[in-house]
Design a protein around this motif. Structure first.
Motif, PDB file in Angstrom:
ATOM      1  N   PRO A   1       0.849  19.612 -12.637  1.00  0.00           N
ATOM      2  CA  PRO A   1       1.863  20.330 -11.869  1.00  0.00           C
ATOM      3  C   PRO A   1       1.555  20.242 -10.362  1.00  0.00           C
ATOM      4  O   PRO A   1       0.397  20.355  -9.958  1.00  0.00           O
ATOM      5  N   GLY A   2       2.582  20.005  -9.567  1.00  0.00           N
ATOM      6  CA  GLY A   2       2.396  19.883  -8.112  1.00  0.00           C
ATOM      7  C   GLY A   2       2.300  18.436  -7.652  1.00  0.00           C
ATOM      8  O   GLY A   2       2.299  18.151  -6.452  1.00  0.00           O
ATOM      9  N   LYS A   3       2.207  17.498  -8.604  1.00  0.00           N
ATOM     10  CA  LYS A   3       2.035  16.085  -8.224  1.00  0.00           C
ATOM     11  C   LYS A   3       3.336  15.287  -8.399  1.00  0.00           C
ATOM     12  O   LYS A   3       3.330  14.062  -8.300  1.00  0.00           O
ATOM     13  N   GLU A   4       4.430  15.984  -8.680  1.00  0.00           N
ATOM     14  CA  GLU A   4       5.679  15.287  -9.010  1.00  0.00           C
ATOM     15  C   GLU A   4       6.144  14.347  -7.874  1.00  0.00           C
ATOM     16  O   GLU A   4       6.535  13.205  -8.141  1.00  0.00           O
ATOM     17  N   ASP A   5       6.084  14.827  -6.627  1.00  0.00           N
ATOM     18  CA  ASP A   5       6.577  14.000  -5.511  1.00  0.00           C
ATOM     19  C   ASP A   5       5.747  12.719  -5.363  1.00  0.00           C
ATOM     20  O   ASP A   5       6.298  11.632  -5.202  1.00  0.00           O
ATOM     21  N   ILE A   6       4.431  12.860  -5.437  1.00  0.00           N
ATOM     22  CA  ILE A   6       3.589  11.665  -5.237  1.00  0.00           C
ATOM     23  C   ILE A   6       3.695  10.731  -6.459  1.00  0.00           C
ATOM     24  O   ILE A   6       3.637   9.512  -6.316  1.00  0.00           O
ATOM     25  N   ILE A   7       3.922  11.300  -7.634  1.00  0.00           N
ATOM     26  CA  ILE A   7       4.130  10.439  -8.807  1.00  0.00           C
ATOM     27  C   ILE A   7       5.462   9.692  -8.643  1.00  0.00           C
ATOM     28  O   ILE A   7       5.539   8.485  -8.906  1.00  0.00           O
ATOM     29  N   ASN A   8       6.494  10.364  -8.150  1.00  0.00           N
ATOM     30  CA  ASN A   8       7.772   9.677  -7.936  1.00  0.00           C
ATOM     31  C   ASN A   8       7.614   8.543  -6.919  1.00  0.00           C
ATOM     32  O   ASN A   8       8.157   7.457  -7.104  1.00  0.00           O
ATOM     33  N   ALA A   9       6.850   8.809  -5.852  1.00  0.00           N
ATOM     34  CA  ALA A   9       6.609   7.758  -4.849  1.00  0.00           C
ATOM     35  C   ALA A   9       5.838   6.598  -5.482  1.00  0.00           C
ATOM     36  O   ALA A   9       6.066   5.425  -5.165  1.00  0.00           O
ATOM     37  N   THR A  10       4.955   6.920  -6.425  1.00  0.00           N
ATOM     38  CA  THR A  10       4.140   5.902  -7.100  1.00  0.00           C
ATOM     39  C   THR A  10       4.984   5.032  -8.019  1.00  0.00           C
ATOM     40  O   THR A  10       4.849   3.807  -8.022  1.00  0.00           O
ATOM     41  N   ILE A  11       5.875   5.670  -8.753  1.00  0.00           N
ATOM     42  CA  ILE A  11       6.579   4.903  -9.794  1.00  0.00           C
ATOM     43  C   ILE A  11       7.906   4.324  -9.308  1.00  0.00           C
ATOM     44  O   ILE A  11       8.444   3.423  -9.929  1.00  0.00           O
ATOM     45  N   SER A  12       8.432   4.839  -8.194  1.00  0.00           N
ATOM     46  CA  SER A  12       9.725   4.279  -7.774  1.00  0.00           C
ATOM     47  C   SER A  12       9.843   4.000  -6.284  1.00  0.00           C
ATOM     48  O   SER A  12      10.863   3.502  -5.842  1.00  0.00           O
ATOM     49  N   GLY A  13       8.816   4.298  -5.495  1.00  0.00           N
ATOM     50  CA  GLY A  13       8.883   3.980  -4.064  1.00  0.00           C
ATOM     51  C   GLY A  13       8.435   2.545  -3.823  1.00  0.00           C
ATOM     52  O   GLY A  13       8.348   1.748  -4.763  1.00  0.00           O
ATOM     53  N   VAL A  14       8.149   2.213  -2.567  1.00  0.00           N
ATOM     54  CA  VAL A  14       7.659   0.859  -2.280  1.00  0.00           C
ATOM     55  C   VAL A  14       6.201   0.730  -2.732  1.00  0.00           C
ATOM     56  O   VAL A  14       5.477   1.727  -2.802  1.00  0.00           O
ATOM     57  N   ILE A  15       5.822  -0.508  -3.024  1.00  0.00           N
ATOM     58  CA  ILE A  15       4.416  -0.763  -3.391  1.00  0.00           C
ATOM     59  C   ILE A  15       3.661  -1.002  -2.082  1.00  0.00           C
ATOM     60  O   ILE A  15       3.953  -1.963  -1.364  1.00  0.00           O
ATOM     61  N   THR A  16       2.772  -0.078  -1.766  1.00  0.00           N
ATOM     62  CA  THR A  16       2.120  -0.145  -0.454  1.00  0.00           C
ATOM     63  C   THR A  16       0.728   0.484  -0.515  1.00  0.00           C
ATOM     64  O   THR A  16       0.534   1.472  -1.236  1.00  0.00           O
ATOM     65  N   PRO A  17      -0.218  -0.067   0.282  1.00  0.00           N
ATOM     66  CA  PRO A  17      -1.546   0.569   0.331  1.00  0.00           C
ATOM     67  C   PRO A  17      -1.494   1.974   0.918  1.00  0.00           C
ATOM     68  O   PRO A  17      -2.453   2.727   0.807  1.00  0.00           O
TER      69      PRO A  17
ATOM     70  N   SER B   1       0.650   3.270  -6.020  1.00  0.00           N
ATOM     71  CA  SER B   1       1.836   2.421  -6.235  1.00  0.00           C
ATOM     72  C   SER B   1       1.433   1.005  -6.673  1.00  0.00           C
ATOM     73  O   SER B   1       2.211   0.306  -7.303  1.00  0.00           O
ATOM     74  N   LEU B   2       0.195   0.602  -6.328  1.00  0.00           N
ATOM     75  CA  LEU B   2      -0.299  -0.720  -6.742  1.00  0.00           C
ATOM     76  C   LEU B   2      -0.338  -0.851  -8.258  1.00  0.00           C
ATOM     77  O   LEU B   2      -0.284  -1.956  -8.808  1.00  0.00           O
ATOM     78  N   LEU B   3      -0.417   0.293  -8.935  1.00  0.00           N
ATOM     79  CA  LEU B   3      -0.498   0.273 -10.405  1.00  0.00           C
ATOM     80  C   LEU B   3       0.756  -0.356 -11.017  1.00  0.00           C
ATOM     81  O   LEU B   3       0.740  -0.786 -12.169  1.00  0.00           O
ATOM     82  N   ARG B   4       1.837  -0.413 -10.239  1.00  0.00           N
ATOM     83  CA  ARG B   4       3.062  -1.031 -10.768  1.00  0.00           C
ATOM     84  C   ARG B   4       2.875  -2.530 -11.005  1.00  0.00           C
ATOM     85  O   ARG B   4       3.675  -3.155 -11.698  1.00  0.00           O
ATOM     86  N   LEU B   5       1.807  -3.097 -10.434  1.00  0.00           N
ATOM     87  CA  LEU B   5       1.544  -4.536 -10.621  1.00  0.00           C
ATOM     88  C   LEU B   5       0.710  -4.779 -11.875  1.00  0.00           C
ATOM     89  O   LEU B   5       0.418  -5.919 -12.209  1.00  0.00           O
ATOM     90  N   HIS B   6       0.329  -3.696 -12.549  1.00  0.00           N
ATOM     91  CA  HIS B   6      -0.485  -3.818 -13.771  1.00  0.00           C
ATOM     92  C   HIS B   6       0.448  -3.795 -14.973  1.00  0.00           C
ATOM     93  O   HIS B   6       1.466  -3.096 -14.959  1.00  0.00           O
ATOM     94  N   SER B   7       0.101  -4.554 -16.013  1.00  0.00           N
ATOM     95  CA  SER B   7       1.059  -4.689 -17.123  1.00  0.00           C
ATOM     96  C   SER B   7       0.893  -3.638 -18.228  1.00  0.00           C
ATOM     97  O   SER B   7       1.683  -3.604 -19.153  1.00  0.00           O
ATOM     98  N   ASN B   8      -0.120  -2.786 -18.138  1.00  0.00           N
ATOM     99  CA  ASN B   8      -0.310  -1.821 -19.226  1.00  0.00           C
ATOM    100  C   ASN B   8      -0.709  -0.445 -18.678  1.00  0.00           C
ATOM    101  O   ASN B   8      -1.862  -0.028 -18.775  1.00  0.00           O
ATOM    102  N   VAL B   9       0.270   0.228 -18.089  1.00  0.00           N
ATOM    103  CA  VAL B   9       0.012   1.543 -17.497  1.00  0.00           C
ATOM    104  C   VAL B   9       0.917   2.583 -18.150  1.00  0.00           C
ATOM    105  O   VAL B   9       2.122   2.360 -18.281  1.00  0.00           O
TER     106      VAL B   9
END
Ligand code: GLP
Length: 235
Positions: free
Chosen positions: A199-215, A220-228
């Motif tokens: 709880p409380g991490k919803e915004d950063i999780i949304n940025a991780t799973i649907s924002g730009v992939i950026t350091p 967000s780099l996890l989107r480049l992994h095939s089994n997450v």
């Protein structure tokens, strides 16, 4: 990414522990990557219960923790070593020699990082890496910035992380300023990854799973992994 939205921390922990349990049941010699923080605490309690109930056997698993503060002795109750022993390892039948946590008191931090990285490789790599997430998107202690470091290294903690972690210490001055962390490449080399958003991490999780992939949002780099798998608590 396999994304699972849940309503409560209990639901998150129930699902997370089933995923970890199935990895252990699938391969009793699994190499598991563990995380600290408040997020996985209940998940670890569930694993202890499954061990006590005779469902899980950890006697052949090997563990590698994501990170450790620099300068804290194992006996310090804020060290990640202490956390893991208290919250999980003291209560299951993992062999002490199979537990790996970076040594934050090492005199030669670079040598410690290199040796940790090679131990992971020698163990055949990580089968399942569990991750929490910082409010700033860090995973392990890979802090946001223009560049990320591939391998296990010493990281200088950001102001936001120092503030977030100050709640565990008597004063801000006591919060360690650096930590040893698996690198982004170490994490991405795991065969599967379980990212947990309490709880409380919803915004950063949304940025991780649907924002730009950026350091600037390391997770967000996890989107480049095939089994997450991402499990997070949504309001
Ligand atoms: C710490 C750890 C991370 C953890 C994060 C979130 O800084 N280095 O591995 O994921 O904080 O912690 P919590 O689960 O307490 O919110």
């Amino acid at each position: 990414m396999n994304i699972i939205k849940v309503k409560t921390n209990e639901e998150l922990s129930a699902k997370a522990s089933v995923i970890i349990a199935s990895q252990v049941l699938k391969n009793k010699k699994s190499v598991l990557g563990f995380a600290t923080g408040s997020t996985p605490e209940l998940t670890y309690k569930n694993l202890i219960k499954m061990y006590q109930d005779g469902i899980l056997d950890f006697s052949s698993i090997t563990s590698f923790n994501l990170d450790e503060y620099c300068g804290l002795e194992k006996t310090n109750d804020q060290s990640y070593y202490y956390f893991m022993m208290e919250k999980l390892f003291n209560h299951i039948n993992i062999k002490p020699e199979n537990i790996n946590i970076p040594d934050g008191t090492s005199k030669d931090v670079n040598a410690e990082c290199a040796s940790y990285e090679s131990k992971i490789k020698q163990a055949g790599g990580i089968d399942l890496q569990i991750l929490g997430i910082g409010l700033n998107g860090h995973i392990g202690f890979n802090e946001p910035g223009k560049e990320l470091i591939y391998e296990t290294h010493q990281e200088i903690l950001t102001e936001s992380t120092l503030k977030a972690n100050a709640r565990f210490f008597k004063s801000m001055d006591e919060v360690p300023k650096t930590a040893i962390s698996m690198g982004i490449g170490t994490i991405m080399s795991a065969r599967s990854i379980l990212l947990l958003g309490s709880p409380g991490k919803e915004d950063i999780i949304n940025a991780t799973i649907s924002g730009v992939i950026t350091p600037e949002v390391p997770a967000s780099l996890l989107r480049l992994h095939s089994n997450v798998t991402v499990i997070y608590v949504c309001s």
